[in-house]
Scaffold this active site. Structure first.
Site, mmCIF file in Angstrom:
data_model
loop_
_atom_site.group_PDB
_atom_site.id
_atom_site.type_symbol
_atom_site.label_atom_id
_atom_site.label_comp_id
_atom_site.label_asym_id
_atom_site.label_seq_id
_atom_site.Cartn_x
_atom_site.Cartn_y
_atom_site.Cartn_z
ATOM 1 N N TYR A 1 -70.496 -76.937 -4.744
ATOM 2 C CA TYR A 1 -71.133 -75.892 -3.830
ATOM 3 C C TYR A 1 -71.695 -74.489 -4.733
ATOM 4 C CZ TYR A 1 -70.503 -72.213 -0.157
ATOM 5 O OH TYR A 1 -70.788 -70.879 0.987
ATOM 6 N N SER B 1 -73.408 -67.133 -1.720
ATOM 7 C CA SER B 1 -71.918 -66.819 -1.664
ATOM 8 C C SER B 1 -71.110 -66.047 -2.855
ATOM 9 C CB SER B 1 -71.264 -67.888 -1.587
ATOM 10 O OG SER B 1 -70.283 -67.996 -1.855
#
Ligand code: NAP
Length: 254
Positions: free
Chosen positions: A156, A144
């Site tokens: 995350y 990401s």
């Protein structure tokens, strides 16, 4: 299109979103695709059906990646579906975000689960896949952009940073077998993970405003980049991270 006729692939988290688009693209290129899912059997069946309707080959395999013990079922299903053929392509795509896991809201439980699914599972999936993989195989990890731009969901982001490190290490250690290991790093892409993106026109407009190409991403935008790494065209690229984001945060808005 790249030609993957005769190849096999496992795509984790292929029931929905980016993983589904990757599975459909690899199958359209000719690969037999194992469509992994966690709990949404209906969505996984839809992915398999869509691939078959388009003339491709696929089968579904289930495992909750939060539970290491479930990898037994994943690999049993994979080997049954491959029927003695090697695995050529592994795409570690499955992951989730927990919006509560900020510096203020994170708990040991949310931390452990995020790292179990987003980091531990890819590592042990790769460990178990490598003996099944052909030399010259391909591993693509889906990370990401939050590894380089700051977001409040710190746990995350940390999990995706760890995944980037995993890719680079493996690119080195698997090089002698001709296995390439690369990372595809999506920007803001329209999937269930990003429900906020389609909840208001303002959200989509705001994302378009910070993206050079003037829109947010679609799953197929990411899948096409994964297909490059999975193909023969990608044979001389390993240990790299490709930001696939339409020019997200390239500079100050005009
Ligand atoms: N969307 C974005 O903007 C964006 C941006 C950057 C990076 N990414 C990354 O892109 C990848 C795909 O994201 P997405 O947006 O397509 O997500 P998504 O639409 O939420 O789909 C997630 C997929 O992962 C599976 N999964 C989630 N938790 C699992 C678990 N515990 N065990 C097994 N499978 C599990 C889901 O299976 P079920 O259907 O069975 O639940 C589903 O197939 C992820 O690695 C994500 O971090 C996404």
């Amino acid at each position: 299109m790249t030609d993957l006729t005769g190849r096999t692939a496992l795509v984790t988290g292929a029931s929905r979103g980016i993983g589904r688009a990757i599975a459909e693209r690899l199958a359209a290129d000719g690969a037999l695709v194992a469509v992994h899912y966690g709990s949404n059997e209906t969505a996984a069946k839809e992915t398999v059906a869509a691939i078959e309707q388009a003339g491709g080959q696929a089968f579904a395999v289930r495992a909750d990646l939060a539970e290491t013990a479930e990898l037994d079922a994943l690999f049993a299903g994979l080997q049954e579906g491959l029927a003695g053929r090697p695995l050529d392509i592994l795409v570690n795509n499955a992951a989730y975000i927990d919006y509560s896991a900020t510096i203020e809201g994170a708990t040991p439980e949310t931390f452990d689960r995020l790292f179990a699914v987003n980091v531990r599972a890819p590592l042990f999936v790769i460990q178990r896949a490598l003996p099944l993989m052909s030399d010259g195989g391909r591993i693509v990890n889906v990370s990401s952009g939050v590894t380089w731009f700051a977001t409040p969901e710190v746990v995350y982001g940390m999990s995706k940073g760890a995944l980037n490190v995993l890719s680079r290490s493996l690119a080195k250690t698997q090089g002698p077998r001709g296995i390439t290991v690369n990372t595809v790093s999506p920007g803001i892409t329209e999937t269930d993970m990003n429900g906020w993106l389609t909840e208001s026109a303002d959200a989509a407009r705001a994302v378009a405003g910070i993206t050079a190409l003037g829109r947010h991403g679609q799953p197929a935008d990411i899948a096409d980049a994964v297909a490059f790494f999975a193909s023969d065209d990608g044979r001389w690229v390993t240990g790299q991270t490709l930001e696939v984001n339409g020019g997200l945060l390239l500079g100050p808005p005009a």
